[in-house]
Each structure stands twice: as C-alpha cells, then as structure tokens.
Design an enzyme around this catalytic site. Structure first.
Site, PDB file in Angstrom:
ATOM      1  N   LYS A   1     -11.406 -34.719 -27.411  1.00  0.00           N
ATOM      2  CA  LYS A   1     -10.287 -35.659 -27.204  1.00  0.00           C
ATOM      3  C   LYS A   1      -8.946 -35.014 -27.499  1.00  0.00           C
ATOM      4  CE  LYS A   1     -12.426 -40.173 -27.951  1.00  0.00           C
ATOM      5  NZ  LYS A   1     -12.395 -41.371 -28.808  1.00  0.00           N
TER       6      LYS A   1
ATOM      7  N   HIS B   1     -13.543 -18.625 -40.267  1.00  0.00           N
ATOM      8  CA  HIS B   1     -13.554 -19.941 -40.918  1.00  0.00           C
ATOM      9  C   HIS B   1     -13.757 -19.784 -42.425  1.00  0.00           C
ATOM     10  CE1 HIS B   1     -13.335 -22.268 -37.320  1.00  0.00           C
ATOM     11  NE2 HIS B   1     -14.572 -22.112 -36.924  1.00  0.00           N
TER      12      HIS B   1
ATOM     13  N   LYS C   1     -12.992 -26.809 -36.700  1.00  0.00           N
ATOM     14  CA  LYS C   1     -12.475 -27.946 -35.919  1.00  0.00           C
ATOM     15  C   LYS C   1     -11.023 -28.324 -36.239  1.00  0.00           C
ATOM     16  CE  LYS C   1     -15.026 -28.521 -33.414  1.00  0.00           C
ATOM     17  NZ  LYS C   1     -15.393 -27.440 -32.428  1.00  0.00           N
TER      18      LYS C   1
ATOM     19  N   TRP D   1      -7.184 -23.651 -29.973  1.00  0.00           N
ATOM     20  CA  TRP D   1      -5.818 -23.927 -29.488  1.00  0.00           C
ATOM     21  C   TRP D   1      -4.876 -22.778 -29.887  1.00  0.00           C
ATOM     22  CZ3 TRP D   1      -3.229 -29.285 -30.947  1.00  0.00           C
ATOM     23  CH2 TRP D   1      -2.182 -29.539 -30.072  1.00  0.00           C
TER      24      TRP D   1
ATOM     25  N   PHE E   1      -3.756 -29.916 -23.810  1.00  0.00           N
ATOM     26  CA  PHE E   1      -5.188 -30.250 -23.873  1.00  0.00           C
ATOM     27  C   PHE E   1      -5.842 -30.295 -22.488  1.00  0.00           C
ATOM     28  CE2 PHE E   1      -8.701 -33.280 -23.970  1.00  0.00           C
ATOM     29  CZ  PHE E   1      -9.488 -32.733 -24.962  1.00  0.00           C
TER      30      PHE E   1
ATOM     31  N   SER F   1     -14.147 -34.698 -35.657  1.00  0.00           N
ATOM     32  CA  SER F   1     -14.346 -33.612 -34.701  1.00  0.00           C
ATOM     33  C   SER F   1     -15.577 -32.784 -35.088  1.00  0.00           C
ATOM     34  CB  SER F   1     -13.085 -32.737 -34.667  1.00  0.00           C
ATOM     35  OG  SER F   1     -13.224 -31.717 -33.717  1.00  0.00           O
TER      36      SER F   1
END
Ligand code: PPS
Length: 299
Positions: free
Chosen positions: A262, A112, A45, A50, A234, A142
């Site tokens: 968000k 990760h 997260k 992105w 976004f 998140s």
C-alpha cells in the site's frame, strides 16, 4: 526453493533472529568495507527498497541507465547478511557474495542489523550510513503482511498474536523499539549517519531527496532530482519489475500479498482494534523515553 519450511526464531546475542541472517555471520562480521561504501540500514519494512532505489538513481541513474531496466534492486543494493541456498535446485542468494561482485563505486549495501551487529569495518572506514525509520504501527502492519507472503520468514500467524510478538520484540531482527533507539543513539557519536523517516519521505519526497544529496555531498541537477522524485512514487515503483521484487517468486507469494503493498502512512488504522491501540500506546510510552526521537503515525 519450492518446498521451504518456515524458520523458527531463536535468541542470537539478545536479538531474535532466524538462520538465514546468522548462517554467514563470520564472513559478514569480517566484511571489509571501503571508505566510499554507503550502508543503508533499516528495521525490516521501514522503506528500505524506496531509499535503495533513490540512492541507486542518484548515483547511477544517469551513467548507467540500463541498470534500471535489467538488474533487480536487491542485486544493485545487496542485503549484506542474507544467506539462502538450496543445493537441491541450485538456488543461491548470499548478500555478502553479491556485494563483493559489485563493480560500482560507491557500493550501495543494505542491512537490517541492529546497530550493535554492524561489521566493524563500516565504523573504521567512517562510511556514510543512511538509516530509515518508520512509525511502529505501520511498520508492524507491513511486517505482518510480509511474513504472510515470504516463505523464508517465520509464519505470520494470527494478527493478534503477531501484534503481541511485535510488542515483545519477537520479530526477525528483534525489537523495533531497540532498533530505532539504538541507531538514534549512534547518531550522537557517529556523525556520518543520516537518520530519516518514512513519513517525511511520504510527505515530501523531493525535500528528503535534497537532504540526502546534502548528506552524500552530491550535487544533482534540479531537473534530474525532479525526475527521480517521479520515478520513486509508489505507483511507479509498484509496476517496475526491477524494483517490486516480482523477480523473487521462489520466495515471495504475490497472490497472498504484493511486496509493494500500500505504501501508506496510517494503514495501521485498518488493522488495530481500539483495545490494541490503547495497549500499544501505553506500552510505547514505557519503551520510548527519549523525547528527541519522535514518530508520526499519521501525516
Ligand atoms: S524490506 O523487505 O525490509 O526491504 O521492505 P522495505 O522496502 O523496507 O519496506 C516495504 C514497505 O515500503 C513500502 N514502499 C513504499 N511506500 C511508499 N512509496 C514508495 N515508493 C515505496 N516503496 C516501498 C512498501 O509498500 C512496503 O510498505 P507497505 O505498508 O507494506 O505497503
């Protein structure tokens, strides 16, 4: 994947993990990286999707435009250690297999893993590695909403319990504090590591894309970079079905919370109580002793 029971965390070499990230351990550890592979490493997260999308556009946006409209981001930038399969309905999602199927050069690979779990061939091949870090408060929020909506993650439970679990490092992929610090230390001995921050990307996406291009040795036409900056905003990513995970409905329940939720710096203010914030700040001071690693919780 309709009927999956939520997994339990267990200790795996000192890091809290769940089965779907350790089941394929041998194959993942023996993974053979190529010198031009690019590894994107993050705590969950922190902005993985992105930066995955930015990397994919930088490398393949011009040469393979169809890729953007036909292949979900999690197949373009496979998640190396994930291994989920269900013989009952034939569902199979094994990151290491997806990476091996990539016919691109370079291959873009997501992990990760805390730094000590990274397969050794990435270091031996001196691969370029991009690490993205996000301030712990927003990262925690998140992650909470992600566990609510993702059937292969442990149940999120009550926010107050999740908050305590985060401080204790009882999260999948372990402690945020260990993760960001471990990768920060690695930067000192492994120069092919570009350490970037979610907050900088939010504040100046174009500037961060420029820095990424310098690190990657890419010379990209300024107009194209400007275009990419717009594509990865976004609102554009949220409505892009190849970037917003809406194609993974077997696992994710978007009615509970969307993957692209968000995208803000500072949303923690809507979740932390005053007491939690005080406790967090005190605990943070104890755990984050390196003055060279600084995060912004507001921009
Ligand atoms: S994952 O599951 O670990 O791969 O998730 P990851 O992609 O790392 O993180 C998801 C959060 O990143 C936000 N996000 C963005 N924010 C701003 N701009 C863009 N373009 C963007 N893309 C993804 C996403 O909304 C998640 O954060 P929250 O705070 O939950 O909204």
């Amino acid at each position: 994947m309709a009927s999956v029971s939520r997994p339990q965390l267990f200790d795996f070499n000192g890091v809290s993990m769940i089965n779907c990230f350790t089941d394929n351990w041998e194959n993942v550890q023996n993974f053979q990286a190529r010198p031009d592979d690019i590894l994107l490493a993050t705590y969950p997260k922190a902005g993985t999707t992105w930066v995955s999308y930015i990397l994919d556009l930088l490398y393949f946006g011009q040469t393979a435009p169809d890729r953007q409209t036909s292949i979900p981001i999690y197949e373009r930038v496979p998640f190396l250690e994930i291994s989920i399969s269900n013989p009952e309905d034939g569902f199979r999602f094994v990151g290491e297999e997806l990476v091996k199927k990539l016919d691109t050069s370079p291959r873009l690979i997501k992990t990760h893993f805390p730094v000590q779990f990274v397969p050794k061939s990435f270091w031996e091949q001196n691969c370029r590695i991009v690490y993205v870090a996000r301030n712990a408060k927003d990262n925690m929020v998140s992650y909470y909403h992600f566990n609510r909506m993702n059937a292969v993650q442990p149940a999120a439970g009550e926010w107050s319990d999740f908050f305590e679990g985060f401080l204790d490092g009882k999260m999948v992929f372990g402690s945020w504090y260990d993760h960001v610090n471990g990768w920060w230390q690695k930067k000192k001995t492994f120069p092919n590591l570009h350490y970037m921050f979610f907050e900088d990307l939010a504040e100046d996406t174009h500037g961060e894309i420029n820095k990424l291009c310098s690190f990657l040795g890419l010379s990209v036409n300024p107009e194209i970079k400007q275009h990419i900056t717009g594509q990865v905003q976004f609102d554009n990513m949220k409505k892009n079905d190849m970037a917003n995970y809406s194609t993974l409905k077997e696992i994710m329940d978007f009615k509970t919370s969307p993957f692209m939720r968000k995208g803000k710096v500072g949303d923690w203010k809507n979740h932390f109580t005053v007491a939690q914030n005080e406790k967090f700040d005190e605990d943070y001071k104890q755990k984050m002793k390196d003055p060279t690693l600084q995060f912004r919780t507001l921009i």
